[in-house]
Motif scaffolding. Structure first.
Motif, PDB file in Angstrom:
ATOM      1  N   VAL A 180       5.479   5.280  -3.506  1.00 40.21           N
ATOM      2  CA  VAL A 180       4.378   4.868  -4.378  1.00 40.21           C
ATOM      3  C   VAL A 180       3.452   3.913  -3.642  1.00 40.21           C
ATOM      4  O   VAL A 180       3.824   3.293  -2.650  1.00 40.21           O
ATOM      5  N   SER A 181       2.241   3.774  -4.157  1.00 41.38           N
ATOM      6  CA  SER A 181       1.328   2.707  -3.780  1.00 41.38           C
ATOM      7  C   SER A 181       1.287   1.728  -4.947  1.00 41.38           C
ATOM      8  O   SER A 181       1.185   2.140  -6.106  1.00 41.38           O
ATOM      9  N   VAL A 182       1.373   0.416  -4.657  1.00 44.21           N
ATOM     10  CA  VAL A 182       1.571  -0.534  -5.744  1.00 44.21           C
ATOM     11  C   VAL A 182       0.870  -1.861  -5.461  1.00 44.21           C
ATOM     12  O   VAL A 182       0.746  -2.289  -4.310  1.00 44.21           O
ATOM     13  N   LEU A 183       0.391  -2.500  -6.541  1.00 45.03           N
ATOM     14  CA  LEU A 183      -0.188  -3.837  -6.430  1.00 45.03           C
ATOM     15  C   LEU A 183      -0.021  -4.577  -7.743  1.00 45.03           C
ATOM     16  O   LEU A 183       0.246  -3.987  -8.788  1.00 45.03           O
ATOM     17  N   ALA A 184      -0.191  -5.895  -7.677  1.00 40.51           N
ATOM     18  CA  ALA A 184      -0.167  -6.739  -8.870  1.00 40.51           C
ATOM     19  C   ALA A 184      -1.233  -7.811  -8.730  1.00 40.51           C
ATOM     20  O   ALA A 184      -1.510  -8.291  -7.630  1.00 40.51           O
ATOM     21  N   LEU A 185      -1.823  -8.189  -9.867  1.00 39.62           N
ATOM     22  CA  LEU A 185      -2.857  -9.217  -9.912  1.00 39.62           C
ATOM     23  C   LEU A 185      -2.483 -10.264 -10.955  1.00 39.62           C
ATOM     24  O   LEU A 185      -1.939  -9.928 -12.008  1.00 39.62           O
ATOM     25  N   ALA A 186      -2.790 -11.514 -10.664  1.00 39.33           N
ATOM     26  CA  ALA A 186      -2.548 -12.597 -11.616  1.00 39.33           C
ATOM     27  C   ALA A 186      -3.580 -13.690 -11.365  1.00 39.33           C
ATOM     28  O   ALA A 186      -4.147 -13.783 -10.270  1.00 39.33           O
ATOM     29  N   PRO A 187      -3.845 -14.542 -12.352  1.00 41.09           N
ATOM     30  CA  PRO A 187      -4.770 -15.658 -12.125  1.00 41.09           C
ATOM     31  C   PRO A 187      -4.349 -16.509 -10.933  1.00 41.09           C
ATOM     32  O   PRO A 187      -3.160 -16.649 -10.627  1.00 41.09           O
ATOM     33  N   LYS A 188      -5.326 -17.094 -10.265  1.00 45.31           N
ATOM     34  CA  LYS A 188      -5.086 -17.873  -9.046  1.00 45.31           C
ATOM     35  C   LYS A 188      -4.010 -18.934  -9.260  1.00 45.31           C
ATOM     36  O   LYS A 188      -4.001 -19.641 -10.269  1.00 45.31           O
ATOM     37  N   GLY A 189      -3.087 -19.022  -8.302  1.00 47.73           N
ATOM     38  CA  GLY A 189      -2.045 -20.032  -8.324  1.00 47.73           C
ATOM     39  C   GLY A 189      -0.808 -19.668  -9.106  1.00 47.73           C
ATOM     40  O   GLY A 189       0.110 -20.482  -9.235  1.00 47.73           O
ATOM     41  N   GLN A 190      -0.765 -18.451  -9.612  1.00 50.76           N
ATOM     42  CA  GLN A 190       0.335 -18.068 -10.500  1.00 50.76           C
ATOM     43  C   GLN A 190       1.492 -17.379  -9.776  1.00 50.76           C
ATOM     44  O   GLN A 190       2.650 -17.572 -10.133  1.00 50.76           O
ATOM     45  N   MET A 191       1.203 -16.583  -8.763  1.00 51.24           N
ATOM     46  CA  MET A 191       2.246 -15.820  -8.066  1.00 51.24           C
ATOM     47  C   MET A 191       2.875 -16.613  -6.928  1.00 51.24           C
ATOM     48  O   MET A 191       2.243 -17.492  -6.336  1.00 51.24           O
ATOM     49  N   LEU A 192       4.101 -16.260  -6.608  1.00 50.81           N
ATOM     50  CA  LEU A 192       4.796 -16.852  -5.476  1.00 50.81           C
ATOM     51  C   LEU A 192       4.029 -16.567  -4.190  1.00 50.81           C
ATOM     52  O   LEU A 192       3.685 -15.424  -3.904  1.00 50.81           O
ATOM     53  N   HIS A 193       3.780 -17.618  -3.427  1.00 53.18           N
ATOM     54  CA  HIS A 193       3.125 -17.498  -2.121  1.00 53.18           C
ATOM     55  C   HIS A 193       4.208 -17.649  -1.072  1.00 53.18           C
ATOM     56  O   HIS A 193       4.749 -18.735  -0.859  1.00 53.18           O
ATOM     57  N   ALA A 194       4.585 -16.544  -0.447  1.00 54.53           N
ATOM     58  CA  ALA A 194       5.732 -16.555   0.456  1.00 54.53           C
ATOM     59  C   ALA A 194       5.534 -15.553   1.583  1.00 54.53           C
ATOM     60  O   ALA A 194       4.772 -14.594   1.445  1.00 54.53           O
TER      61      ALA A 194
ATOM     62  N   ILE B 167      -1.185  -8.158 -14.158  1.00 59.74           N
ATOM     63  CA  ILE B 167      -1.477  -6.721 -14.162  1.00 59.74           C
ATOM     64  C   ILE B 167      -0.688  -6.078 -13.035  1.00 59.74           C
ATOM     65  O   ILE B 167      -0.698  -6.562 -11.900  1.00 59.74           O
ATOM     66  N   PHE B 168      -0.004  -5.000 -13.358  1.00 63.59           N
ATOM     67  CA  PHE B 168       0.767  -4.230 -12.372  1.00 63.59           C
ATOM     68  C   PHE B 168       0.247  -2.802 -12.388  1.00 63.59           C
ATOM     69  O   PHE B 168       0.081  -2.200 -13.464  1.00 63.59           O
ATOM     70  N   ALA B 169      -0.025  -2.251 -11.214  1.00 62.33           N
ATOM     71  CA  ALA B 169      -0.498  -0.867 -11.120  1.00 62.33           C
ATOM     72  C   ALA B 169       0.216  -0.153  -9.985  1.00 62.33           C
ATOM     73  O   ALA B 169       0.502  -0.744  -8.937  1.00 62.33           O
ATOM     74  N   ALA B 170       0.519   1.124 -10.193  1.00 60.90           N
ATOM     75  CA  ALA B 170       1.170   1.930  -9.156  1.00 60.90           C
ATOM     76  C   ALA B 170       0.754   3.382  -9.313  1.00 60.90           C
ATOM     77  O   ALA B 170       0.545   3.863 -10.436  1.00 60.90           O
ATOM     78  N   THR B 171       0.647   4.077  -8.183  1.00 59.49           N
ATOM     79  CA  THR B 171       0.339   5.506  -8.165  1.00 59.49           C
ATOM     80  C   THR B 171       1.383   6.212  -7.304  1.00 59.49           C
ATOM     81  O   THR B 171       1.696   5.750  -6.199  1.00 59.49           O
ATOM     82  N   GLY B 172       1.909   7.309  -7.804  1.00 54.12           N
ATOM     83  CA  GLY B 172       2.910   8.055  -7.063  1.00 54.12           C
ATOM     84  C   GLY B 172       2.321   8.781  -5.864  1.00 54.12           C
ATOM     85  O   GLY B 172       1.237   9.354  -5.952  1.00 54.12           O
ATOM     86  N   VAL B 173       3.035   8.745  -4.763  1.00 54.30           N
ATOM     87  CA  VAL B 173       2.658   9.526  -3.576  1.00 54.30           C
ATOM     88  C   VAL B 173       3.520  10.778  -3.502  1.00 54.30           C
ATOM     89  O   VAL B 173       3.014  11.883  -3.307  1.00 54.30           O
ATOM     90  N   THR B 174       4.826  10.606  -3.667  1.00 52.52           N
ATOM     91  CA  THR B 174       5.737  11.746  -3.800  1.00 52.52           C
ATOM     92  C   THR B 174       6.380  11.679  -5.189  1.00 52.52           C
ATOM     93  O   THR B 174       6.422  10.623  -5.806  1.00 52.52           O
ATOM     94  N   PRO B 175       6.889  12.797  -5.709  1.00 51.67           N
ATOM     95  CA  PRO B 175       7.472  12.793  -7.061  1.00 51.67           C
ATOM     96  C   PRO B 175       8.625  11.797  -7.159  1.00 51.67           C
ATOM     97  O   PRO B 175       9.369  11.583  -6.185  1.00 51.67           O
TER      98      PRO B 175
ATOM     99  N   PRO C  95       0.803  -1.223   0.000  1.00 48.34           N
ATOM    100  CA  PRO C  95       0.000   0.000   0.000  1.00 48.34           C
ATOM    101  C   PRO C  95       0.835   1.271   0.000  1.00 48.34           C
ATOM    102  O   PRO C  95       0.444   2.267  -0.604  1.00 48.34           O
ATOM    103  N   LEU C  96       1.991   1.230   0.669  1.00 49.71           N
ATOM    104  CA  LEU C  96       2.879   2.392   0.667  1.00 49.71           C
ATOM    105  C   LEU C  96       4.327   1.904   0.606  1.00 49.71           C
ATOM    106  O   LEU C  96       4.911   1.523   1.631  1.00 49.71           O
ATOM    107  N   GLU C  97       4.885   1.881  -0.576  1.00 49.11           N
ATOM    108  CA  GLU C  97       6.289   1.525  -0.775  1.00 49.11           C
ATOM    109  C   GLU C  97       7.124   2.782  -0.566  1.00 49.11           C
ATOM    110  O   GLU C  97       7.098   3.713  -1.367  1.00 49.11           O
ATOM    111  N   GLY C  98       7.813   2.838   0.570  1.00 46.96           N
ATOM    112  CA  GLY C  98       8.608   4.012   0.905  1.00 46.96           C
ATOM    113  C   GLY C  98       7.999   4.815   2.035  1.00 46.96           C
ATOM    114  O   GLY C  98       7.829   6.031   1.937  1.00 46.96           O
TER     115      GLY C  98
END
Length: 327
Positions: free
Chosen positions: A101-115, A267-275, A86-89
Motif C-alpha cells: 500500500v501507499s499510506v500517509l497521515a496528517l495531524a495538526p502541527k506538534g501532535q505526532m511523534l517526531h522520531a 487523517i489517515f489515507a491509504a491506497t492499495g498497490v497490490t490486492p 510512499p510504498l509500504e511493502g
C-alpha cells in the motif's frame, strides 16, 4: 483540520500507488519505492497545507526518500505534521505479493511523534481490548489478559507477528502457551490494523517493526477505536544520540496513543498497490485507464470511507505523476 483535506490526502496516496504499480512482480523494490516517493512528493506540492514530515523513511541525506523534516505542501494552508510511507511493502511489490500500500497521515502541527526511522516494539489491539493491556507486561501475561478480555480460552487466541528471526523467541513462547500464531511476510501498518477487522480473526499484533509504521498505524487506530503501544528500540549509540537530539532520551518509555498521534484530529489515507485484506490493488483497464481502491479515515468523526477511482493514465503520465511504463 478541514474535512476537504481528507480527499486531498487520498489524491496523494493514489499517485504513489499508480507510480509504483508498473513495478509489481518485476523484482525491483528500489525502483518501485523511488517511483512512489517521487509521485507522492510531486502531488504534495498541490496540497494547500504547510506540512512537515515528522516521521518517515529517513533523514535529509538519504533522499530521494521523503525525509524527516522535509517541508511539503504549497505553504498556504494549515500547519500540519505528516507521517508517510510512499510504498509500504517494497518486497511485496517486487515479488508480486499481496498487501502493498501507499499510506500517509496528517495531524495538526506538534501532535505526532517526531522520531527517527528506527525499530519500535509494538502491541496493537482492537476496540474490545483497548486500555486493557500493557506493553510493560511479560508476553505470557499479555496473552492471558487478552484471552480473558475477549472471553475466549488462550488456545483460541490469535496473535499476528512479522515473520522475522528476531521474533523466534516470542513465537516459541506463544506456541508453548497454546495460542495460535499467524505470521506476516511484510506490511507492518496494516498488520497492526488486523485486530480491528472483524473478518481477520486476529486478536493481537505484537513484535517490532519500523517506528514510522507504528505512528501511521496509530493514526488509523485512533480513527477505528483500537489502540497501539510502542517502545523505541535504538540499536546503537548513533541512534540513541539522535533520539536525544529529538527530545526522546527516554527510549525505554512506553509510548501510548496520545504520545504517538496526540489527542486531536488525525487523517489517515491509504491506497492499495497490490490486492490485500483491506484494499484492492491497482487494476489496469482498457483505454489506458487504471482503477485504484483507497481508504480514508478521520479521528474527529470516526468516519471510514472507501473510495474507488478510475484514472486516465495518459493524462497522469503527461503531468509526470506516473512513469510511462505500464498499461
Amino acid at each position: 483540520m478541514e474535512r476537504e483535506l481528507a480527499l486531498e490526502a487520498v489524491r496523494v496516496t493514489e499517485a504513489a500507488a499508480l507510480a509504483s504499480a508498473p513495478w509489481v512482480a518485476r523484482g525491483s523494490k528500489t525502483e518501485a519505492d523511488d517511483a512512489a516517493t517521487e509521485a507522492m512528493r510531486s502531488m504534495f506540492r498541490s496540497l494547500a497545507i504547510s506540512g512537515r514530515v515528522v516521521i518517515g523513511e529517513g533523514e535529509m541525506d538519504e533522499a530521494p526518500m521523503l525525509y524527516i523534516g522535509e517541508q511539503v505542501g504549497d505553504g498556504n494552508g494549515p500547519e500540519v505534521d505528516v507521517a508517510v510511507d510512499p510504498l509500504e511493502g517494497t518486497t511485496l511489490v517486487a515479488s508480486g505479493m499481496n498487501n502493498a500500500v501507499s499510506v500517509l497521515a496528517l495531524a495538526p502541527k506538534g501532535q505526532m511523534l517526531h522520531a527517527p526511522d528506527i525499530y519500535m516494539e509494538k502491541l496493537a489491539v482492537g476496540a474490545e481490548l483497548a486500555g486493557k493491556l500493557s506493553l510493560r507486561d511479560p508476553l505470557s501475561v499479555t496473552a492471558r489478559k487478552a484471552a480473558e478480555g475477549l472471553g475466549k480460552p488462550l488456545s483460541e487466541l490469535n496473535v499476528l507477528l512479522l515473520d522475522r528471526p528476531r521474533h523466534a523467541k516470542m513465537i516459541a513462547e506463544l506456541r508453548e502457551l497454546g495460542a495460535r500464531v499467524r505470521l506476516l511476510t511484510d506490511g507492518d501498518v496494516f498488520g497492526a490494523l488486523m485486530p480491528c477487522g472483524a473478518k481477520t480473526g486476529v486478536d493481537l499484533y505484537i513484535g517490532s517493526g519500523g517506528a514510522p509504521e507504528g505512528v501511521l498505524a496509530a493514526a488509523a487506530l485512533r480513527c477505528l477505536g483500537g489502540e497501539i503501544q510502542g517502545r523505541l528500540l535504538p540499536e546503537n549509540e548513533e541512534q540513541r544520540q539522535r533520539l536525544g537530539e529529538m527530545g526522546l532520551a527516554g527510549a525505554d518509555d512506553v509510548l501510548l496513543m496520545d504520545d504517538l498521534v496526540g489527542t486531536g484530529d488525525v487523517i489517515f489515507a491509504a491506497t492499495g498497490v497490490t490486492p490485500g485484506d483491506f484494499l484492492e490493488g491497482v487494476r489496469y483497464l482498457p483505454g489506458r485507464r487504471a482503477a485504484t481502491h483507497s481508504v480514508v479515515m478521520r479521528a474527529a468523526t470516526h468516519t471510514v470511507r472507501y473510495i474507488q477511482t478510475e484514472h486516465d493514465l495518459a493524462l497522469k503520465q503527461a503531468a509526470g505523476i506516473v512513469p510511462s511504463m505500464g498499461a
